[in-house]
Structure formats: C-alpha cells, structure tokens
Design a protein around this motif. Structure first.
Motif, PDB file in Angstrom:
ATOM      1  N   PRO A 199       0.822  -1.210   0.000  1.00 27.15           N
ATOM      2  CA  PRO A 199       0.000   0.000   0.000  1.00 27.15           C
ATOM      3  C   PRO A 199       0.857   1.261   0.000  1.00 27.15           C
ATOM      4  O   PRO A 199       1.968   1.271   0.506  1.00 27.15           O
ATOM      5  N   SER A 200       0.294   2.300  -0.580  1.00 25.99           N
ATOM      6  CA  SER A 200       0.984   3.585  -0.646  1.00 25.99           C
ATOM      7  C   SER A 200       0.317   4.535   0.347  1.00 25.99           C
ATOM      8  O   SER A 200      -0.844   4.350   0.718  1.00 25.99           O
ATOM      9  N   ASP A 201       1.053   5.559   0.787  1.00 24.32           N
ATOM     10  CA  ASP A 201       0.411   6.514   1.708  1.00 24.32           C
ATOM     11  C   ASP A 201       0.071   7.816   0.993  1.00 24.32           C
ATOM     12  O   ASP A 201      -0.160   8.833   1.625  1.00 24.32           O
ATOM     13  N   ASP A 202       0.039   7.768  -0.339  1.00 35.15           N
ATOM     14  CA  ASP A 202      -0.274   8.961  -1.111  1.00 35.15           C
ATOM     15  C   ASP A 202      -1.793   9.077  -1.256  1.00 35.15           C
ATOM     16  O   ASP A 202      -2.423   8.376  -2.048  1.00 35.15           O
ATOM     17  N   ALA A 203      -2.402   9.966  -0.481  1.00 39.12           N
ATOM     18  CA  ALA A 203      -3.858  10.040  -0.419  1.00 39.12           C
ATOM     19  C   ALA A 203      -4.465  10.670  -1.672  1.00 39.12           C
ATOM     20  O   ALA A 203      -5.682  10.654  -1.846  1.00 39.12           O
ATOM     21  N   SER A 204      -3.631  11.233  -2.564  1.00 35.45           N
ATOM     22  CA  SER A 204      -4.179  11.899  -3.745  1.00 35.45           C
ATOM     23  C   SER A 204      -4.618  10.890  -4.803  1.00 35.45           C
ATOM     24  O   SER A 204      -5.301  11.231  -5.750  1.00 35.45           O
ATOM     25  N   GLN A 205      -4.207   9.618  -4.623  1.00 32.86           N
ATOM     26  CA  GLN A 205      -4.529   8.628  -5.646  1.00 32.86           C
ATOM     27  C   GLN A 205      -5.873   7.977  -5.363  1.00 32.86           C
ATOM     28  O   GLN A 205      -6.427   8.124  -4.282  1.00 32.86           O
TER      29      GLN A 205
END
Lengths: 141, 724
Positions: free
Chosen positions: B586-592
């Motif tokens: 998982p990524s922590d980039d909330a814009s995706q």
C-alpha cells in the motif's frame, strides 16, 4: 649517523612517499570522476562522447519499455526542465515515478541520452531523508 | 508510557553529566569514592537506557500508534518480527539503539576492570559517559523518540518493504554493536594517554572488546551484503555505496589495530601507531553512524536539512582535534622500547599489512567523499564502482600475500635458511594452483582474478602447514592422535589458530568475490510467457505467470505478489525451477484512487536463486505494471465516491481478484534480470569460517578463569599491602 637522525630521515622518507601516493590518488580520481549534472545543466550544453552523472527525479508517467531498454525522463529536483534517457541494465527496486535517481549518461543520437549499463541508482531507503519523506524514514521536525 | 521513556532519557542525561564530573574529579583528586560512584553511574546509564529502549520497543510490538515514530515506521499489517525491527529503522530508534548498546558494553568493561587499571579507568569512564551524554542529549533535545500524537491514527505507514528481510532485522544491531564496542578501546586509549599509562595493559584489558567489535562489525557488513544479494533486484552484494563504505572504513582500521597491538604486546613497539589507529577507528565509527543518518554525501546541501548535522560534525571535530592533541602532548611517552631489527621480520610484515589496510581505508575515504570535496570547488564529481575497484583490488592482493607471509616469518629477524624451509610448501601450493588454473578456460584472460586465486592457494598452504606442524609437534609430545592433536592445539592457542581460521575464511571470501566478479554473466531481458532467453549456456524459459493476493509466500506482508515460473536448463537438462516475484504494498499517497493506493507503494523484488558450490543462478522479475494501469484505473472508477465501508472492502477485494486473474491468464511481457555467477556461495562460507575463527580467538582460554582468580587475589593483596 646517530639513531635519532636516522629515525627522522626514515620518517621524512616514509611521509614523502605517502604524500606522493596520496597525491597520485587525488589527481587520478579527479579525472576518473564524471561531473554531476542536473537536467537543466545538460540541456544548457553537453559534449558528445563525455559522460555525466545525471541527477534528478523521474518524470511522472514517463517510464516506457522498448525491448530490453528502459526509457524515461529525468527532471530537475525542483523544476520542470527534463531530459530523455534510454537505459539498459539493472533497475533498482525503488525506481519509479517521482523517485530521485542518479544515472551515468552520455549524449547519444538526437536528444536522448544513453545510460551506461547498470549505472542507475536510486537513493538508498535506509538513509535519512529530510526533505521529501519518500523513504523509510521521516524527520521529526 | 511515553512519559516514562522521556523521563528515562532525561535521567540518563543527568546521570552521564554527573558521572563525567565524578570520574574526572575522582581522578584528579585521587578520590576513589568518586571514581566508584562514576562506575555506578555507568550502570545507571545502562538501566535508564534499557527502560527507554524497552518502552519504545514495546510500543512497536503493541502497534501503539499514539507514538509518532511507531505510526510512521510500523503498521498492523507488518509481521510481528518486522515490527520489532522497525524500531531501529527509524532515526530516533536507531540512535536509542546506539546509546543502549554503548551503555551495555560500557557497563561490562567497567565491571571487568573494576580491580585493574586504576589510573586509566576513571578517564575511560568519563569518555564513555561523554558518548552517553552526547547521544542521550541528541535524544532529549534534537530528535524525539517519544513524541506522541494527539490523535492516534488507525494504522501506521509500515516498515519499508525493502527492509523486510531477516538479514536486515539483525544488521543494524550488529553494526551498532561493532561501532559501540570500538568506543571501548577508544576510551581506554584516551584514558591511558591522559593517565600516562601507555604500556600494553590497556590493550590487554580491552583486546577482547576490540576483537568483538571487529567481529560484530564484520558480521553487520556481511549481513548487509547478503541482504543486498538476496533482496535488492540488482544481484550484487557490494556496490561501493557510501553507506557501505561508511561501515567498512572503521573495520579496516580496526583490522589493522588488532594486528599491530600484537607488536606492542610482544615488543613494546608501535605505540604511537596503535593509539592513533584506535583513535581513528573510534572517530570513523561515529562518522559511519553520521554518514548513514544524515544523507550528507548525496549533497552538501543535505547537511542543512539534516537535524543531526551540526551536533555530529561538532562531535567528530572535537574527537579528532582532541585525539591529535593528546597524541602530540604525550609523544614523549610513546617512544618504542625496541626498534625494528630487520625488514625480514614478522614485525615488518605486520607493519606493512597495517600500511596497506590504512591505505585501503584512505582510498575508500577519499573516493567516498569525492562528491563532497569536489562540490566545494564548484563542479561536483562522483566515481562509480570501477574506480573503487581500480584502487582497492591491487591493495587487496597485497594484503592477501602478506597474510600468507606473516605467519611464516620469525619475530625480530628471519634467516634465509629458515625462510627457505618455511616457504617451500606454501609456494608450491601457489605454483601448483597457477599451473592448474592456466588450463581452466577463461581464467588466464583475467589476470587479477588469477592472481587472487594463486595467492589464495599460497595462504591456504601457509595455514595448512602451520596447523600440520603444530599437530605433528603435539603428537610427538603427548602421543595424541592427529585429529585430537589439532583440536587441543587450537584449544591451547586460541588467539593464534583463531587468527589462522580468520585468514582462511577471508581468503575463501576473496576468492569467491574475485570469481563472481570476473566471471559473472548478467542479462536483462524482456520475455513473454513461453519465450526463452540464454545466459552463459543456460536456457531460461518463462513458463507461466503467477499472481497472489493477501497470501505472500515470503512473509513480507505484501498485499499483491506478481511473479513468474522460470524453468532453467542446460544442454536440455533441467537445472532448476525458480519462482521470482515482485511484491506490491500500500501507498500513503492520499491523492490517488483508493484501489491505486492499495498497491501503489514501493514494490520490492523477491529474488529467486539456485545456489550451489560451483555456481549461483540468480533471477528477479519486474512485471510491466504500466500495462495493468488502465485496468487499475478502471477499478478505481468503478468504486462509487460515497460507498459504505463494507461496500468499499467488497469493491477492493473484487478489484484484487480481477487483477490477479488478469495477470495469471494474460500477463503483459515482463523484464527479467538473469545472472549466472560462479563461487558466490564461497563468499558466505568464507565469512562463516572467519566468524568461527573470530569466536575461537575471542573465547577465553581453558585456564583463563583460574588466571583471573589469581589476578584478583594478587590485586587484593596488593591493595591490602598498599593500605598497610
């Protein structure tokens, strides 16, 4: 010759030899290193045939595969000027859009820079990164 | 809980400050009570940092995300053993680990020397507590391991997937044990210089610590290399990366130190050299910690951004200036008791070996710092691995040669006659190896590798001859059968034979390195299912693709794993079936998009390799994820914006199932890195032999306990006589 003087002579000879060797290392390593350049510096001018350490970030969405070659663009760390790179060889796991990379390149045909085989590196994940927090560690400030 | 940790650190800092004062005051005024009190301050430091360490470690194990470091370095999905290791992946945790290990080793040495070195110990205590004060000071004022969040997040960001590897779990504690153990001979050297006790006693008291430091630092470096080989998707074990070099430099000067102290113990020579080496090693250990933690070598500009830059540079500068001043100040005391009798002597060979090790360290130092140095002059330049090899390989060859000569040559002065006698057999080993290797295809074309093999054979000849002669002598003396004679020989001369085993292991390791570098075949190929690539005569067929989610076979906690089944064969004969894969986190980039976030973190390679005594076949796969991106985007679009929690989970699961099915049935072509390299296994075997040798040298001799007891009684009698 008295022993103290003999010791001193020996010390001076040893130190001179060490200095010469160190000087040799310093001199040859300077010419062995390739200059580090940002994309905008490369765009401003580059000599065909000489190699550069290109540093910058991978442009989002620019990564393509062409046979065994990897095509991508590298942009300035804080800017948009970018250059295309065609690279073959090992690709580190953290390599991806937006990641900071260093790759040894030379001017190829056209505008594309050719990456030296296996020269692509990304910033090591165990290193402390103060500015972007993209690695494993982040700062507390 | 955080308040307990914070309080423990503040108390630790106060304890250090008090202990420094007490030991210095005690030493200056001759007040034993103050010195005793300072000793207890070291124990108190160990106690308080243990509390702080335990509080943070427990927070990690319990996934207590109210601790900000836990939230940013661990998560509920991180497997438990990696949760424990996540503690030292953080800046704060790693500094706490440093000071905790320092306090443990310091307590041990201060306890062991409680009846000895009365003039030196107070100063050494002050230096060790100085380290303690610096690091606890950092943890109290600069980086804050016990910062809490007002609102604890539901889950943390997780341990960086690249660090999820068994070798990486214990690599930092090993490395830091090495660094902190070297602080002990460093502190005692300073103490010996200040107290004017520059005989070999301080060396004898800290020799084991220096050896343990050398051993653990070496283990740490090797674990790092092993991690790089089996986890990173490039297939190498050493890249001359600044972080690697940072740990290698103190190991090299430490290696020089554990050789040259033998000369001081036996002959009272090289005193300036020994103190300089150990002071340099101590400084390089702090430098190593700093380099890894600051990122300064990427650019001088990282210095300003790093929170640790100023304090560390101040410490390193202080240590360097102080060390140089102290050696210059005490130069009169550091005169040799003997001089070099002949260049054909063991002392001379040891000195030469020291010079080569220091030269290696200097070369690595210079090339590592080259980008920084050239940046100061405007035009930043950097060098890659080939330049490092150009300088280090010749030096390594000389080093191996010397390790073969050293044990054969007599102390003080060797005569041509005994040289002929002792060198005949080992030289024969080397010559036979040379002639035999001339007939091995491709080997004569690689002169440096050939030289390493020949010198390796020479050293192995040396060691075999030494062991054989010792066993023969013992057999003649005691009538023991030969295998038993070898065992008791080693048992009775642990330092000497332990050292020989270390040499044997290092030579085997070097042979593995030379072979796997010179004769490696690596290919990067793009394959469709069913296609075949050829590497060094091996046919590698991409049989089929694999895809799993939530059941990652390697236990790294990857959510999605895409891989390949490779059939490796040679001349139509099956060699191995390999399963390289790549894990997606998982990524922590909330814009995706939500689905993208689930799998768009840093992916990591799960390497597959077939290892063997003659050759390793190494593979890694990198699926072309860009071809799957449209499907991922479509899944994201299919999840409605105001979906319920349960609906979201269903949607994400359906997405993962669809992606898995798609990759299994019609995978896009994938990139493969395929490497065939000989003798890699011997690098690890050589390392294990060296570690074994180091342990033999470290283990107390059978009669050491008795000797210790007599020494204690003698000390007590002396004490009583002193009082009377």
């Amino acid at each position: 010759m008295d022993p103290a003087r003999k010791r001193r002579v020996r010390l001076v000879v040893a130190l001179t030899a060490a200095l010469f060797l160190a000087g040799g290392l310093v001199y040859t390593s300077f010419s062995a290193g390739s200059p580090a350049k940002t994309p905008s510096q490369l765009l401003a001018g580059s000599t065909p045939g000489s190699s550069y350490k290109l540093t910058g970030k991978v442009v989002d969405g620019s990564i393509r595969h062409d046979g065994s070659a990897l095509l991508f663009r590298v942009r300035d760390r804080d800017g948009t000027a970018s250059v295309p790179v065609s690279y073959t060889g090992s690709v580190p796991d953290p390599f991806r859009d937006g990641r900071e990379v260093i790759v040894t390149v030379s001017k190829g045909s056209g505008d594309t820079f050719t990456g030296e085989k296996d020269s692509l590196i990304t910033k090591c994940p165990s290193k402390f990164q103060a500015d972007d927090g993209s690695g494993s560690t982040s700062s507390m400030n | 809980m955080a308040i307990i940790g914070r309080a423990a650190l503040i108390i630790a800092l106060v304890v250090c400050a008090y202990g420094i004062f007490a030991s210095v005051y005690g030493a200056l005024k001759g007040r034993r009570d103050f010195v005793e009190s300072a000793r207890r301050a070291v124990y108190a430091l160990a106690l308080t940092t243990t509390v702080a360490f335990a509080v943070l470690e427990i927070a990690f194990l319990r996934s207590d995300f109210s601790f900000s470091v836990v939230a940013s370095h661990s998560s509920t999905t991180t497997p438990w053993h990696y949760k424990a290791a996540a503690m030292w992946s953080s800046q704060e945790g790693s500094l706490l680990l440093w000071v905790w290990l320092l306090s443990i080793w310091s307590s041990l040495v201060i306890f062991l020397t409680r009846h000895r070195l009365r003039d030196v110990v107070p100063w050494a205590t002050a230096v060790l507590l100085g380290y303690g004060a610096f690091f606890t000071g950092l943890l109290v004022f600069w980086v804050h391991p016990f910062t809490t969040l007002a609102q604890a997040p539901a889950d943390g960001q997780g341990l960086n997937p690249l660090l999820r590897h068994p070798a990486m779990m214990i690599h930092p504690p090993m490395l830091y044990s090495g660094y902190t153990l070297f602080a002990i001979p460093f502190a005692f050297a300073i103490g010996a210089l200040i107290a004017k006790r520059v005989d070999a006693e301080w060396i004898r008291s800290t020799r084991r610590f220096a050896l343990a430091a050398w051993l653990l630092l070496g283990c740490g470096i090797l674990l790092g290399a092993r991690w790089s080989y089996t986890e990173l998707g490039w297939g190498g074990y050493w890249a001359w990366d600044a972080v690697e070099n940072a740990s290698l430099m103190p190991w090299l000067t430490g290696t020089a130190f554990i050789h040259s102290i033998m000369i001081q113990e036996k002959r009272g020579m090289l005193k300036v050299w020994n103190v300089s080496l150990v002071l340099a090693t101590g400084i390089l250990c702090v430098l190593g910690t700093f380099l890894v933690r600051s990122g300064i070598l990427d650019s001088i500009h990282a210095f300003g951004a790093s929170t640790l830059g100023v304090p560390f540079v101040t410490l390193i500068a202080g240590m360097s200036i102080g060390s140089i001043a102290l050696v210059v100040w005490r130069r009169g005391l550091l005169r040799s008791e003997h001089k070099l009798d002949s260049f054909l002597s063991r002392e001379a060979i040891f000195l030469l070996n020291n010079l080569v090790l220091v030269a290696l360290c200097f070369v690595i130092f210079w090339l590592t710092f080259l980008p920084l140095i050239t940046e100061i002059f405007g035009d930043q330049r950097a060098v890659g691995p080939p330049v490092f090899s150009r300088y280090t390989v010749p030096l390594a060859l000389v080093l191996v040669l010397l390790s073969g000569i050293g044990p054969l040559i007599a102390w003080r002065r060797a005569t041509p006659r005994n040289l002929r006698k002792t060198f005949a057999m080992p030289v024969l080993f080397g010559v036979v190896a040379f002639v035999a290797l001339l007939f091995v295809p491709n080997v004569p074309q690689k002169p440096l590798a050939l030289a390493m093999f020949v010198l390796g054979a020479f050293v192995i000849g040396t060691i075999a001859q030494e062991v054989w002669r010792g066993a023969v002598a013992r057999h003649a003396m005691t009538g023991e059968v030969y295998p038993l004679a070898v065992v008791s020989l080693v048992r009775r001369n642990r330092r000497r034979y332990g050292g020989y085993f270390v040499h044997l292991g290092i030579v085997i390791l070097f042979v593995g390195v030379a072979a796997s570098t010179a004769f490696q075949h690596a290919e990067d190929v793009r394959l469709q299912v069913g296609q075949t690539a050829t590497v060094n005569g091996y046919q590698v067929k991409y049989e089929r693709s694999t895809a799993t989610y939530r059941s990652d076979p390697r236990g790294t906690g990857a959510l999605l794993t895409l891989g390949a089944v490779l059939d490796v064969s040679k001349h139509g004969k099956h060699v191995a079936t390999l399963y390289p894969a790549r894990g997606y986190f998982p990524s922590d980039d909330a814009s995706q998009g939500l689905f993208t976030q689930l799998i768009n973190g840093d992916p990591t390679s799960e390497v597959a390799l077939k290892t063997g005594p003659t050759r390793d076949f190494w593979t890694a796969v990198s699926p072309d994820f860009s071809k799957l991106q449209p499907m991922v985007d479509a899944i994201d679009k299919a999840i409605p914006p105001n979906v319920s929690q349960a609906g979201l989970i269903r949607g994400l699961q359906a997405g993962l199932t669809a992606l898995q099915a798609r990759y299994e049935q019609s995978p896009p072509p994938a990139m493969f890195r395929l490497i065939s390299s000989p003798l890699v296994m011997w690098i690890w075997i050589g390392a294990l032999i060296s570690i074994g040798g180091g342990l033999i040298a470290l283990w107390p001799a059978p009669d050491a306990a008795r000797r210790r007891a007599t020494a204690a009684i003698r000390a007590r009698v002396a004490q009583d006589l002193g009082r009377a």
